[in-house]
Design an enzyme around this catalytic site. Structure first.
Site, PDB file in Angstrom:
ATOM      1  N   ASN A   1      20.479  30.946 -12.775  1.00 11.63           N
ATOM      2  CA  ASN A   1      21.141  31.704 -13.833  1.00 11.63           C
ATOM      3  C   ASN A   1      20.432  33.037 -13.978  1.00 11.63           C
ATOM      4  O   ASN A   1      19.205  33.083 -14.143  1.00 11.63           O
ATOM      5  CB  ASN A   1      21.077  30.932 -15.162  1.00 11.63           C
ATOM      6  CG  ASN A   1      21.837  31.647 -16.276  1.00 11.63           C
ATOM      7  OD1 ASN A   1      21.491  32.768 -16.644  1.00 11.63           O
ATOM      8  ND2 ASN A   1      22.848  30.997 -16.812  1.00 11.63           N
TER       9      ASN A   1
ATOM     10  N   THR B   1      26.810  30.638 -14.740  1.00 10.75           N
ATOM     11  CA  THR B   1      26.912  31.488 -15.925  1.00 10.75           C
ATOM     12  C   THR B   1      27.144  30.569 -17.119  1.00 10.75           C
ATOM     13  O   THR B   1      27.946  29.626 -17.037  1.00 10.75           O
ATOM     14  CB  THR B   1      27.985  32.591 -15.781  1.00 10.75           C
ATOM     15  OG1 THR B   1      27.984  33.367 -16.979  1.00 10.75           O
ATOM     16  CG2 THR B   1      29.377  32.033 -15.533  1.00 10.75           C
ATOM     17  N   GLU B   2      26.399  30.806 -18.199  1.00 10.08           N
ATOM     18  CA  GLU B   2      26.353  29.810 -19.267  1.00 10.08           C
ATOM     19  C   GLU B   2      27.667  29.665 -20.021  1.00 10.08           C
ATOM     20  O   GLU B   2      27.846  28.704 -20.760  1.00 10.08           O
ATOM     21  CB  GLU B   2      25.196  30.068 -20.227  1.00 10.08           C
ATOM     22  CG  GLU B   2      25.233  31.405 -20.932  1.00 10.08           C
ATOM     23  CD  GLU B   2      24.327  32.429 -20.271  1.00 10.08           C
ATOM     24  OE1 GLU B   2      24.273  32.443 -19.022  1.00 10.08           O
ATOM     25  OE2 GLU B   2      23.681  33.203 -20.992  1.00 10.08           O
ATOM     26  N   ASN B   3      28.574  30.606 -19.839  1.00  8.54           N
ATOM     27  CA  ASN B   3      29.883  30.442 -20.459  1.00  8.54           C
ATOM     28  C   ASN B   3      30.820  29.554 -19.634  1.00  8.54           C
ATOM     29  O   ASN B   3      32.025  29.586 -19.838  1.00  8.54           O
ATOM     30  CB  ASN B   3      30.528  31.806 -20.758  1.00  8.54           C
ATOM     31  CG  ASN B   3      30.552  32.729 -19.560  1.00  8.54           C
ATOM     32  OD1 ASN B   3      29.583  32.836 -18.822  1.00  8.54           O
ATOM     33  ND2 ASN B   3      31.669  33.412 -19.352  1.00  8.54           N
TER      34      ASN B   3
ATOM     35  N   SER C   1      27.933  23.032 -20.107  1.00  9.03           N
ATOM     36  CA  SER C   1      27.169  24.108 -19.485  1.00  9.03           C
ATOM     37  C   SER C   1      25.730  24.144 -20.001  1.00  9.03           C
ATOM     38  O   SER C   1      24.784  24.313 -19.232  1.00  9.03           O
ATOM     39  CB  SER C   1      27.849  25.451 -19.770  1.00  9.03           C
ATOM     40  OG  SER C   1      27.204  26.485 -19.056  1.00  9.03           O
TER      41      SER C   1
END
Lengths: 212, 230, 230, 212
Positions: free
Chosen positions: A25, A48-50, A90
């Site tokens: 990330n 990607t954390e979304n 996530s």
């Protein structure tokens, strides 16, 4: 007071340390630039954390899709083998230690690996944490990429963070414009110094006791 | 190029050691990784702690592993079944330790193990003997039990299709514990009915993203009857 | 025959009351239910507590709701953005209460709210000012913070396709908080780009099963520019 | 000592109280039989805790698929609009109070709604809890369907459960072969008695104080 490496050079140097097969990330800002320098012969999977694994390069032209963005809300693309998931899944992935590496920017990193990167703590400053704290404690290895000194010359690698903390003892490697440092229980080690600097030069400029 | 594909079930489970904790997917026979279990039986590791919903059916699969005295302890929700005679005998003889967990708590503890959550307050089991000795707390007028995360050295699961990155999809109710166990184990091993090319699985429909899976092994569905579950 | 389909966004949010807690989906503009937010602005409910990842961008959507002084408190992870001027002004003026939550903790608290979990121990935020005053505990050598579940009266979310049973699928990273918020709200309202017949969504790929959704409203993608998020 | 209603009649009676649009989990055994009597003009969605909403009738012949089973491990079918999910999601659905009704069998139900249905507690009995405790505390309404008396004549609606508990104060309605009872803070009410029995008859046979 900038060091021998440009921001692009710093990103390029950090990119070298991301191995084949890593799940990574890249935080908003300078860390995101690392994706431009990942060695093309390595298969590295970006998170990607979304809600996505297998994120591709920034979208351009017709590729732009408002439903496909990265954590910095920039339109991106999808690589073959990608997967989408919701926010709880996530962050479970992050918190559960499944990412190999995350790379973050920082206001300060302490010599024991404490990280301050979300809030200046200044009067009237509006705080915004986002995923910073989850990233700091979640990945197997946390890299920080930052200029070693602020614009006013203060060293950002510090005996103890004065800004509000993001995480405790979480940073393992720090990529700067002067050198690459690793942080372990026995102290801070200079892995590589740039522009012909030596450990003593760095000790002098940072005011820290460093290992060679 | 990343490839998590392993040539055989034997290779896939070769490094399971004596004393390992092994999560095994499946609800009854649906989702049970029979060939991986058989390979583990063959391999010989003992003193295992097994996490599964049940405790073996008939005389194959997990039941065979129990029968061979490879399992020291089983963590499950529903050991007693019409065909759980192997478990029943060992348990009655005191040769197998049982940690009985309500099914939803078992699932949530495994999820927690993969999600970095150390413990959680659940209303399930409050006031029952399965909460004996556990911390409880009244929160907003309701009573809860504190339950802890479960993690494991290995997870053996069965999925429908997988790719070299470890992305997995499942079939119908055979999904059950698989997607949870792969997150809670250091080494997650998935047997799949077929391996597909990267890009064939729809990114919107991938149930287990590859990050959770370390090894994928294709198991033909044409297994001899003796190794099929029931 | 079950039908959760509602004819208009105005009808869908008609019963939001003063003082309601409203979860609003979206991460930036991806997944933001702009038309439902606009309807809520029109409807007039005030003293709202809003749960969202951000605190509004520009002057439309959530920012417009803030500007109209309808929101008493916002629970979010990332209020400060380049275009969060509406929030910034109200916050500095002390006219808006802020509960700042790390993004993963926000997601997990919402999940907990829908999953009947009252609280959980997370390592995120330990030792930081966002854990000030919270219970902490050392478990197996690591430090954790106890966080509580979040629930709401309403959830307003955006999905890609839905059916009359409330089954939903999403598009790419617009999935984000939607599947969590529908579980944590008493009344979950989904705006979808298209309503499809029951049976058109693959049961293996349904992301939100209909049980979580009370109302589905189709919103044409041809919205006037003034109501589009950014 | 069986009452006026056969097991099929009991299932038919309970089925009447399941309204249009309800999300329902039917426990293993007698509760499962209710699915045969659901009014065909009502759309009722069945949940099975092993990961499915929209479960259809038991599979026969070519429909049998070993990957599609119910909680009792019987092959079942899938209705249009179904969805599959993993065990943590399935039990989050139950624990989170999203099911309208679950119907369970019981060894005993107490007059305050305590449920005992998972373990006799007998010497040498092997315990197996499965999803019983999650179902007991999770649904908005918990129905129990059981014969009112054991084979040896003991009443199963009791002042206090003597078998190990499954859940506390969770049962709202009890369908038996003699009567339908509701349990609330003001006591146990006979909603409907079968075979011409009156409240006094039931008080006599159960030894309980009942409301009419």
């Amino acid at each position: 007071m900038r060091g021998p490496l440009s921001r692009a050079d710093m990103a390029r140097r950090a990119a070298q340390d991301i191995p084949e097969g890593a799940y990574v990330n890249l935080g908003i800002g300078l860390p995101t630039m690392i994706s431009d320098y990942l060695p093309p012969d390595r298969e590295i999977i970006l998170h990607t954390e979304n809600g996505m694994l297998g994120m591709g390069p920034v979208a351009v032209g017709d590729q732009i899709d408002p439903d496909l963005i990265n954590a910095g809300k920039i339109p991106v693309t999808e690589l073959p083998g990608a997967a989408y998931f919701h926010h709880a899944d996530s962050f479970a992935m992050m918190r559960g230690g499944h990412l190999d590496i995350c790379v973050l920017g920082a206001f300060q990193v302490s010599i024991t690996g404490d990280l301050a990167n979300w809030h200046t703590g200044g009067e009237g400053a509006i705080p915004a944490v986002g995923g910073a704290m989850d990233l700091a404690i979640g990945a197997k290895e946390v890299f920080v990429i930052m200029e070693l000194f602020t614009r006013d010359g203060s060293c950002k690698l510090v005996p103890e963070c004065t800004f509000p903390l993001t995480g405790i003892g979480c940073v393992g490697t720090v990529y700067t414009d002067y050198a690459v440092f690793t942080i372990a229980s026995d102290g801070v080690t200079v892995v590589e110094a740039f522009g012909g600097l030596g450990v003593q030069d760095l000790e002098k400029s940072t005011g820290l006791s460093l290992r060679g | 190029m990343i490839s998590k594909i392993i040539g055989s079930v034997a290779e896939a489970i070769a490094d399971v050691r004596d004393g390992s904790t092994v999560m095994i997917g499946g609800f009854g026979s649906a989702g049970q990784p029979v060939e991986l279990i058989d390979a583990l039986l063959e391999q010989g590791a003992k003193d295992l702690t097994v996490v599964n919903n049940n405790a073996g059916n008939g005389t194959t699969g997990l039941a065979a592993l129990l029968q061979a005295r490879r399992v020291r302890k089983i963590i499950c929700s529903f050991p007693r079944q019409v065909d759980s005679q192997v478990f029943d005998g060992l348990y009655r003889a005191g040769e197998l330790e049982l940690e009985l967990v309500p099914q939803g708590t078992l699932a949530e503890r495994i999820r927690a193990g993969g999600a970095g959550i150390a413990g959680f307050f659940t209303p399930t089991g409050y006031g029952t003997m399965l909460a004996d000795g556990k911390e409880t707390r009244r929160i907003d007028g309701r009573d809860y039990v504190l339950e802890s995360a479960l993690s494991a050295d290995f997870a053996l699961i069965k999925a429908h299709r997988g790719d070299r990155l470890g992305n997995l999809v499942y079939r119908k109710t055979a999904r059950n514990f698989g997607p949870l166990m792969v997150g809670a184990a250091s080494v997650a091993i998935a047997q799949v009915a077929s391996i597909v090319e990267v890009g064939e699985l729809d990114p919107e429909s991938v149930v287990t993203p590859g990050i959770y899976v370390q090894r994928v092994v294709e198991v033909s569905s044409h297994t001899p009857p003796s190794t099929q579950g029931q």
